[in-house]
Scaffold this motif. Structure first.
Motif, PDB file in Angstrom:
ATOM      1  N   SER A 102       0.833  -1.199   0.000  1.00 28.98           N
ATOM      2  CA  SER A 102       0.000   0.000   0.000  1.00 28.98           C
ATOM      3  C   SER A 102       0.867   1.247   0.000  1.00 28.98           C
ATOM      4  CB  SER A 102      -0.888   0.029   1.247  1.00 28.98           C
ATOM      5  OG  SER A 102      -1.629  -1.142   1.340  1.00 28.98           O
ATOM      6  N   LEU A 103       1.885   1.211   0.849  1.00 33.92           N
ATOM      7  CA  LEU A 103       2.709   2.407   1.008  1.00 33.92           C
ATOM      8  C   LEU A 103       3.438   2.763  -0.280  1.00 33.92           C
ATOM      9  CD1 LEU A 103       3.749   4.486   3.057  1.00 33.92           C
ATOM     10  CD2 LEU A 103       5.689   2.986   3.414  1.00 33.92           C
TER      11      LEU A 103
ATOM     12  N   PHE B 281      21.811   2.619  -1.570  1.00 34.77           N
ATOM     13  CA  PHE B 281      21.149   2.419  -0.267  1.00 34.77           C
ATOM     14  C   PHE B 281      20.102   1.329  -0.380  1.00 34.77           C
ATOM     15  CE2 PHE B 281      22.205   6.942  -0.847  1.00 34.77           C
ATOM     16  CZ  PHE B 281      23.268   6.987   0.033  1.00 34.77           C
ATOM     17  N   TRP B 282      19.368   1.380  -1.474  1.00 31.91           N
ATOM     18  CA  TRP B 282      18.349   0.367  -1.711  1.00 31.91           C
ATOM     19  C   TRP B 282      18.996  -1.012  -1.908  1.00 31.91           C
ATOM     20  CZ3 TRP B 282      13.456  -0.757  -1.377  1.00 31.91           C
ATOM     21  CH2 TRP B 282      12.881  -1.722  -2.207  1.00 31.91           C
ATOM     22  N   ASP B 283      20.083  -1.041  -2.682  1.00 33.68           N
ATOM     23  CA  ASP B 283      20.779  -2.312  -2.912  1.00 33.68           C
ATOM     24  C   ASP B 283      21.237  -2.925  -1.593  1.00 33.68           C
ATOM     25  OD1 ASP B 283      20.382  -1.927  -5.576  1.00 33.68           O
ATOM     26  OD2 ASP B 283      22.389  -1.213  -6.006  1.00 33.68           O
ATOM     27  N   PHE B 284      21.772  -2.073  -0.728  1.00 31.30           N
ATOM     28  CA  PHE B 284      22.248  -2.585   0.560  1.00 31.30           C
ATOM     29  C   PHE B 284      21.094  -3.121   1.395  1.00 31.30           C
ATOM     30  CE2 PHE B 284      23.135  -2.015   5.051  1.00 31.30           C
ATOM     31  CZ  PHE B 284      24.343  -2.690   5.177  1.00 31.30           C
ATOM     32  N   VAL B 285      20.018  -2.383   1.433  1.00 26.43           N
ATOM     33  CA  VAL B 285      18.904  -2.777   2.289  1.00 26.43           C
ATOM     34  C   VAL B 285      18.301  -4.095   1.819  1.00 26.43           C
ATOM     35  CG1 VAL B 285      16.559  -2.144   2.959  1.00 26.43           C
ATOM     36  CG2 VAL B 285      18.374  -0.458   3.081  1.00 26.43           C
ATOM     37  N   ILE B 286      18.116  -4.244   0.494  1.00 23.14           N
ATOM     38  CA  ILE B 286      17.481  -5.488   0.048  1.00 23.14           C
ATOM     39  C   ILE B 286      18.440  -6.670   0.134  1.00 23.14           C
ATOM     40  CG2 ILE B 286      15.803  -4.345  -1.432  1.00 23.14           C
ATOM     41  CD1 ILE B 286      17.440  -5.132  -3.849  1.00 23.14           C
ATOM     42  N   GLN B 287      19.748  -6.425   0.023  1.00 15.35           N
ATOM     43  CA  GLN B 287      20.706  -7.529   0.187  1.00 15.35           C
ATOM     44  C   GLN B 287      20.676  -8.065   1.612  1.00 15.35           C
ATOM     45  OE1 GLN B 287      24.558  -6.329  -1.087  1.00 15.35           O
ATOM     46  NE2 GLN B 287      24.488  -7.544  -2.961  1.00 15.35           N
ATOM     47  N   ASN B 288      20.651  -7.156   2.564  1.00 16.44           N
ATOM     48  CA  ASN B 288      20.645  -7.570   3.967  1.00 16.44           C
ATOM     49  C   ASN B 288      19.323  -8.202   4.363  1.00 16.44           C
ATOM     50  OD1 ASN B 288      23.138  -6.461   4.095  1.00 16.44           O
ATOM     51  ND2 ASN B 288      22.807  -5.520   6.105  1.00 16.44           N
ATOM     52  N   ALA B 289      18.242  -7.798   3.697  1.00 17.51           N
ATOM     53  CA  ALA B 289      16.935  -8.344   4.063  1.00 17.51           C
ATOM     54  C   ALA B 289      16.662  -9.675   3.371  1.00 17.51           C
ATOM     55  CB  ALA B 289      15.836  -7.354   3.696  1.00 17.51           C
ATOM     56  N   ALA B 290      17.385  -9.943   2.317  1.00 23.81           N
ATOM     57  CA  ALA B 290      17.120 -11.183   1.582  1.00 23.81           C
ATOM     58  C   ALA B 290      17.440 -12.381   2.469  1.00 23.81           C
ATOM     59  CB  ALA B 290      17.963 -11.224   0.315  1.00 23.81           C
ATOM     60  N   PRO B 291      16.666 -13.389   2.365  1.00 27.34           N
ATOM     61  CA  PRO B 291      16.879 -14.570   3.215  1.00 27.34           C
ATOM     62  C   PRO B 291      18.060 -15.409   2.683  1.00 27.34           C
ATOM     63  CG  PRO B 291      14.959 -14.892   1.823  1.00 27.34           C
ATOM     64  CD  PRO B 291      15.517 -13.544   1.480  1.00 27.34           C
TER      65      PRO B 291
ATOM     66  N   MET C  65       6.904   0.397  10.205  1.00 27.59           N
ATOM     67  CA  MET C  65       7.469   0.545   8.857  1.00 27.59           C
ATOM     68  C   MET C  65       8.917   0.072   8.860  1.00 27.59           C
ATOM     69  SD  MET C  65       6.984   3.774   6.347  1.00 27.59           S
ATOM     70  CE  MET C  65       7.949   4.955   7.265  1.00 27.59           C
ATOM     71  N   ASP C  66       9.214  -0.951   8.061  1.00 30.61           N
ATOM     72  CA  ASP C  66      10.567  -1.490   8.072  1.00 30.61           C
ATOM     73  C   ASP C  66      11.482  -0.710   7.130  1.00 30.61           C
ATOM     74  OD1 ASP C  66       9.408  -2.181   5.769  1.00 30.61           O
ATOM     75  OD2 ASP C  66       9.949  -4.300   5.808  1.00 30.61           O
ATOM     76  N   SER C  67      12.757  -1.120   7.119  1.00 31.39           N
ATOM     77  CA  SER C  67      13.767  -0.398   6.341  1.00 31.39           C
ATOM     78  C   SER C  67      13.447  -0.378   4.853  1.00 31.39           C
ATOM     79  CB  SER C  67      15.138  -1.062   6.523  1.00 31.39           C
ATOM     80  OG  SER C  67      15.583  -0.858   7.825  1.00 31.39           O
ATOM     81  N   ILE C  68      13.005  -1.519   4.326  1.00 29.16           N
ATOM     82  CA  ILE C  68      12.762  -1.588   2.887  1.00 29.16           C
ATOM     83  C   ILE C  68      11.672  -0.615   2.455  1.00 29.16           C
ATOM     84  CG2 ILE C  68      11.928  -3.100   1.047  1.00 29.16           C
ATOM     85  CD1 ILE C  68      13.392  -5.347   2.256  1.00 29.16           C
ATOM     86  N   SER C  69      10.569  -0.610   3.170  1.00 30.16           N
ATOM     87  CA  SER C  69       9.492   0.314   2.834  1.00 30.16           C
ATOM     88  C   SER C  69       9.984   1.753   2.897  1.00 30.16           C
ATOM     89  CB  SER C  69       8.327   0.156   3.817  1.00 30.16           C
ATOM     90  OG  SER C  69       7.890  -1.166   3.854  1.00 30.16           O
TER      91      SER C  69
END
Lengths: 92, 92, 92, 92, 92
Positions: free
Chosen positions: D5-6, E82-92, E1-5
């Motif tokens: 949504s966001l 910044f986005w690349d870093f955040v999604i890399q760290n969040a990826a399982p 609201m998490d980091s990715i959002s």
């Protein structure tokens, strides 16, 4: 407030404001160019043809910025990928 | 506040504001062009026909930006896909 | 606050604001054109007929932006599909 | 409010505002240049060709700033990598 | 609201506003320069070549400020570290 309400609400608001704000600049710019064209014609009646032709090609370019806003508004209302995704996922 | 109230309320507000804000620019632009046209006619009465023709074609282009706003307003009131979706899902 | 109160309230507010805000631009634009017309007539009394005719056709185009606002206001008051839906569903 | 949504909401808002705000500058700039071009033609009818050519190459450069905004708006709506990531992760 | 959002949301907002606000200045500046160039040509037709050459080199420099905004917008959307870093760290 669920996703559907939120995305729908925001789409309506943005579609309206986009064309409302986006029409101010082109309208004022075209009005200015048109007023100067008429003034120029009064000064040089012999050049009326050249002035008119240049005016309308130029107005078409200014108009294009208004058309960009209109296109984005219509996309937000009728071809909104965010809305399509939200209602697809909410459909039973 | 449920989805129907929310989407309906927002649609009414946006439909009104879109045409309200969107009419300011075209009206001022047309007024300016018109005033210059009358001034030009007073300077060159012999060119009144050319000036008038150019004026009205130009006004039609400025008017188009107001018509874009009017179209979006009418779409939001009468052909709103977000509203259609919400009332379809709420219908028993 | 139930749906009927909310939609009704918002419709009244927006109907008023639409024509109120929407009349600012046309009024200023028409006032400007009219003042220039009177000035032009004073310079060229012989052209009063041409100036008057152009003035009124042009004013009609500026007026049209105010009429758009008027139409949207009337639609919101008398042909409001959102209101019709809400009172139909609330009827016993 | 979840991620989908966001991100969807923000994308719609930004896509609309980008082209709405971004069209004001180019439209006013083009209107100004066009009005001066017509004025210049009235002063120097013999140079109408040179003036017209320069005008349109210049208008194309001003127009490019509006096109940048239009491109960013379309990218945010149809090729948004943030949205793609969010819906991929949310898909079952 | 998490980091990715959060990072995704802010990236979208900034990408749009950057080019929207960043296009106002260049467009008005180019429009002003272009209008003055055409005025100068009317005064000194013999210098049209020199004026045109100077105009386009100058416009290219003004345009560069709009291009900087466009590049930053595209980097924020498509090559955001910044986005690349955040999604890399969040990826399982």
């Amino acid at each position: 407030m669920d996703s559907i309400s939120l995305v729908g609400t925001v789409s309506i608001i943005v579609a309206g404001l986009t064309i409302a704000i986006g029409s101010i600049g082109p309208a004022l710019g075209e009005g200015r160019a048109l007023s100067e064209a008429l003034n120029a014609m009064a000064q040089q009646p012999d050049e009326a043809d050249t002035i008119t032709r240049t005016l309308f090609v130029g107005l078409a370019m200014v108009e294009s910025t208004a058309i960009y806003c209109f296109v984005i508004s219509l996309i937000i209302v009728f071809a909104n990928p965010f809305w399509d995704f939200v209602i697809q996922n909410a459909a039973p």
